[in-house]
Scaffold this motif. Structure first.
Motif, short mmCIF file in Angstrom:
data_model
loop_
_atom_site.label_atom_id
_atom_site.label_comp_id
_atom_site.label_asym_id
_atom_site.label_seq_id
_atom_site.Cartn_x
_atom_site.Cartn_y
_atom_site.Cartn_z
N ALA A 6 21.38 38.22 40.03
CA ALA A 6 21.31 38.93 41.40
C ALA A 6 21.01 37.91 42.42
CB ALA A 6 19.87 39.64 41.29
N GLU A 7 20.26 36.79 42.03
CA GLU A 7 20.19 35.91 43.17
C GLU A 7 21.74 34.98 43.72
OE1 GLU A 7 17.32 32.74 42.54
OE2 GLU A 7 15.96 34.64 42.18
N ARG A 8 22.32 34.93 42.54
CA ARG A 8 23.85 34.40 42.85
C ARG A 8 24.64 35.27 43.72
NH1 ARG A 8 25.74 32.79 37.07
NH2 ARG A 8 27.61 33.50 37.95
N MET A 9 24.44 36.64 43.39
CA MET A 9 25.42 37.68 44.25
C MET A 9 24.57 37.86 45.80
SD MET A 9 27.82 38.05 42.54
CE MET A 9 28.83 39.10 43.23
N ASP A 10 23.40 37.48 45.89
CA ASP A 10 22.83 37.98 47.24
C ASP A 10 23.86 37.48 48.20
OD1 ASP A 10 20.66 39.17 48.65
OD2 ASP A 10 19.57 37.18 48.87
N GLY A 11 23.90 38.54 49.22
CA GLY A 11 24.81 38.00 50.34
C GLY A 11 26.14 38.13 50.08
N LYS A 12 26.82 38.53 49.09
CA LYS A 12 28.11 38.57 48.69
C LYS A 12 28.49 40.10 48.54
CE LYS A 12 28.24 33.91 47.01
NZ LYS A 12 27.86 33.17 45.98
N LEU A 13 29.83 40.42 48.53
CA LEU A 13 30.39 41.59 48.34
C LEU A 13 31.46 41.47 47.39
CD1 LEU A 13 30.89 44.28 49.31
CD2 LEU A 13 32.94 43.64 50.97
N LEU A 14 31.05 42.05 46.17
CA LEU A 14 32.03 42.16 45.32
C LEU A 14 32.98 43.24 45.23
CD1 LEU A 14 32.46 41.03 42.49
CD2 LEU A 14 30.91 42.60 41.49
N LEU A 15 34.35 42.93 45.25
CA LEU A 15 35.37 43.86 45.14
C LEU A 15 35.85 44.02 43.83
CD1 LEU A 15 37.21 42.79 48.57
CD2 LEU A 15 35.76 44.53 48.08
N VAL A 16 35.95 45.33 43.09
CA VAL A 16 36.54 45.41 41.82
C VAL A 16 37.63 46.24 42.11
CG1 VAL A 16 35.97 46.22 39.74
CG2 VAL A 16 34.27 45.24 40.95
N THR A 17 38.74 46.03 41.22
CA THR A 17 40.11 46.90 41.42
C THR A 17 40.55 47.06 39.88
OG1 THR A 17 42.30 46.97 42.33
CG2 THR A 17 41.57 44.96 41.86
N ASN A 18 41.22 48.20 39.71
CA ASN A 18 41.71 48.36 38.41
C ASN A 18 43.33 48.13 38.47
OD1 ASN A 18 42.75 50.36 40.13
ND2 ASN A 18 42.15 52.00 38.68
N VAL A 19 43.85 47.36 39.61
CA VAL A 19 45.37 46.92 39.69
C VAL A 19 45.16 45.52 39.43
CG1 VAL A 19 47.11 46.86 41.19
CG2 VAL A 19 45.67 48.70 41.58
N GLN A 20 45.87 45.20 38.20
CA GLN A 20 45.93 43.98 37.63
C GLN A 20 46.69 42.76 38.18
OE1 GLN A 20 46.38 44.49 33.47
NE2 GLN A 20 44.61 45.55 33.23
N ASP A 21 47.74 43.22 38.95
CA ASP A 21 48.82 42.30 39.37
C ASP A 21 48.65 42.02 40.89
OD1 ASP A 21 49.55 45.02 40.07
OD2 ASP A 21 51.66 44.74 39.86
N LEU A 22 47.32 42.33 41.29
CA LEU A 22 47.19 42.12 42.71
C LEU A 22 46.54 40.38 42.81
CD1 LEU A 22 45.71 45.19 44.49
CD2 LEU A 22 48.10 44.16 44.77
N LYS A 23 46.73 39.58 43.75
CA LYS A 23 46.10 38.36 44.22
C LYS A 23 44.81 38.92 44.98
CE LYS A 23 50.52 36.08 44.43
NZ LYS A 23 51.42 35.32 45.30
N PRO A 24 43.96 37.91 44.82
CA PRO A 24 42.69 38.10 45.40
C PRO A 24 42.90 38.54 47.03
CG PRO A 24 42.28 36.23 43.81
CD PRO A 24 43.90 36.62 43.84
N GLU A 25 43.81 37.67 47.37
CA GLU A 25 44.09 37.95 48.99
C GLU A 25 44.48 39.43 49.19
OE1 GLU A 25 45.76 35.55 47.24
OE2 GLU A 25 44.24 33.96 47.81
N GLU A 26 45.24 39.70 48.31
CA GLU A 26 45.88 41.04 48.70
C GLU A 26 44.68 42.22 48.37
OE1 GLU A 26 48.92 40.89 45.56
OE2 GLU A 26 50.39 40.84 47.14
N VAL A 27 43.88 41.90 47.32
CA VAL A 27 42.44 42.75 47.26
C VAL A 27 41.73 43.13 48.58
CG1 VAL A 27 40.69 43.27 45.81
CG2 VAL A 27 42.61 42.50 44.70
N VAL A 28 41.68 41.67 49.27
CA VAL A 28 40.78 41.83 50.45
C VAL A 28 41.38 42.57 51.50
CG1 VAL A 28 39.79 40.32 52.12
CG2 VAL A 28 39.42 39.65 49.76
#
Length: 140
Positions: A1-23
């Motif tokens: 939980a401390e490592r995730m503090d202040g971060k937004l986690l984006l989860v997707t079920n589309v596997q062929d997207l690059k991280p920039e495209e997810v954002v």
């Protein structure tokens, strides 16, 4: 939980997207949600219940055009550094009226109410021509 503090986690079920495209898609979603907020609050478009497909499409088209006009207004007002919101600009412009008066069977006289300086500034910022009529009716 401390490592995730202040971060937004984006989860997707589309596997062929690059991280920039997810954002990018996440930011687009936020923009769409802001648009719905504008439609509901600032443009005051309430729910309308249609059953016929043509009416549903027409209502959606009107809402879309209203949102586009609102965004164009906001963009132009910001670019001209007026400090006005689209709502405040519309309040100013709402006072401009077109009149058509007929007295004692005479031909009708048409005109536009006097345009104040603040209204003229709003029209200039929006890059809209002043309403023109054959004459200006200063008494109205």
């Amino acid at each position: 939980a401390e490592r995730m503090d202040g971060k937004l986690l984006l989860v997707t079920n589309v596997q062929d997207l690059k991280p920039e495209e997810v954002v990018s898609r996440y930011k687009s979603l936020a923009d769409i949600e802001r648009g719905f907020k504008v439609l509901k609050s600032e443009l005051e478009i309430g729910p309308v219940y249609h059953r016929l497909p043509d009416r549903i499409r027409a209502h959606a088209a009107i809402c879309f055009m209203a949102l586009i006009l609102h965004r164009v207004m906001r963009s132009r007002l910001r670019a001209s550094h007026t400090g006005l919101t689209p709502e405040r600009a519309l309040e100013q412009l709402h006072r401009i009226q077109h009149h058509r008066v007929r007295l004692n069977g005479a031909p009708p006289v048409s005109g536009v109410s006097s345009i104040q300086e603040c209204q003229s500034e709003v029209l200039h910022a929006l890059r809209v021509k002043k309403p023109a009529a054959s004459q200006q009716l200063t008494l109205l």
